[in-house]
Enzyme design. Structure first.
Site, short mmCIF file in Angstrom:
data_model
loop_
_atom_site.label_atom_id
_atom_site.label_comp_id
_atom_site.label_asym_id
_atom_site.label_seq_id
_atom_site.Cartn_x
_atom_site.Cartn_y
_atom_site.Cartn_z
N LEU A 15 0.85 -1.19 0.00
CA LEU A 15 0.00 0.00 0.00
C LEU A 15 0.88 1.24 0.00
O LEU A 15 1.62 1.50 0.96
CB LEU A 15 -0.92 0.01 1.24
CG LEU A 15 -1.96 -1.10 1.34
CD1 LEU A 15 -2.84 -0.87 2.57
CD2 LEU A 15 -2.82 -1.18 0.08
N ASP A 16 0.85 1.97 -1.11
CA ASP A 16 1.54 3.26 -1.18
C ASP A 16 0.63 4.28 -0.53
O ASP A 16 -0.49 4.50 -0.99
CB ASP A 16 1.81 3.64 -2.64
CG ASP A 16 2.71 2.64 -3.35
OD1 ASP A 16 3.58 2.06 -2.68
OD2 ASP A 16 2.55 2.44 -4.57
N VAL A 17 1.10 4.88 0.55
CA VAL A 17 0.24 5.79 1.32
C VAL A 17 0.79 7.21 1.28
O VAL A 17 2.00 7.43 1.28
CB VAL A 17 0.08 5.32 2.78
CG1 VAL A 17 -0.54 3.94 2.82
CG2 VAL A 17 1.42 5.31 3.51
#
Length: 260
Positions: A129-131
């Site tokens: 997950l790129d947050v």
């Protein structure tokens, strides 16, 4: 006994190795195969390779590149980039890869997690997950090299992913990527509090001490980095590196207090 893992993360762009800053300004740092050979000699815990072109360009995974990497790699290899189907995942595993990482595919179709877990085993399915921080507070998941917003809360989504059968979660901070000033503990703490599967954090490591702080805070957790393992010194000369056995042992022993 389980111990924290220290994982180099390599980004592939135009078949070369690059390092980004906040997912932009990709700087060429060498050939992926040469990097794998060096990491072999340094006996790294695990290697993560992410093709940052495949999803953006709508391409199939580069199976020939993956095969070349897997043949050369003497440590567990996790590959991500362009994987959208269980058939693609099975083909990648047949080439010698131990784990596959998916990102945008799980946003478009969360049920793919269950399908992949049934095909290749839960322990082999990693979700990255790129947050990114939102303007008025909080975080959201972004995709396609942070060019697309999803509006998805990463903490809530992690619980959903666990229920579907992921084997591992990677929280990658867009805002801290390439900055080398430490990890984003705010989002790490929030996710680690609720997650039960193995967790890896990525984005911001500028020193082994940064990694030690994460281990001290959260125990059995994997710490990954890109810039830290491809640059050296204040002028960021390109030099593939990894802590020596005694350095890694010291890092873990000083910060890891055993199974919680």
């Amino acid at each position: 006994m389980l111990y924290p893992r220290i994982i180099p993360c390599l980004l592939v762009h135009n078949k070369g190795l690059v390092k980004t800053i906040k997912f932009k300004e990709g700087k060429y740092v060498g050939d992926p195969i040469n990097a794998v050979k060096i990491f072999n000699e340094k006996e790294v815990d695990e290697l993560m390779v992410l093709d940052i072109d495949a999803t953006v360009e709508g391409c199939e995974p580069d199976y020939k590149m993956i095969e070349n990497l897997a043949v050369e790699c003497r440590m567990p290899l996790c590959y991500g980039g362009g994987i959208k189907t269980a058939e693609q995942a099975e083909k990648i595993f047949s080439l010698g890869v131990e784990k596959i990482a998916i990102s945008s595919a799980v946003i478009d179709n969360p049920s793919i997690v269950k399908e992949l877990a049934q095909k290749v085993g839960t322990q082999s399915v990693v979700v990255v997950l790129d947050v990114k921080k939102k303007m008025f507070g909080g975080y959201e998941v972004v995709t396609h090299n942070a060019t697309r917003k999803t509006g998805i809360d990463p903490v809530k989504f992690t619980k959903e992913l666990e229920a579907l059968g992921i084997g591992e979660i990677v929280i990658n901070s867009v805002d801290n990527d390439g900055i080398m000033k430490g990890y984003d503990f705010n989002i790490i703490d929030k996710v680690k509090e609720i997650v039960t599967v193995p967790m890896t954090v990525l984005g911001g490591a500028g020193s082994l001490d940064d990694m030690g702080q994460v281990i001290k805070r959260h125990g059995i957790i994997s710490v990954a980095a890109g810039s830290l393992f491809v640059f050296k010194g204040k002028y960021k000369a390109v030099l593939i590196n990894y802590p020596k056995h005694d350095e890694k042992e010291k890092l873990i022993n000083e910060n890891y207090k055993g199974i919680e």
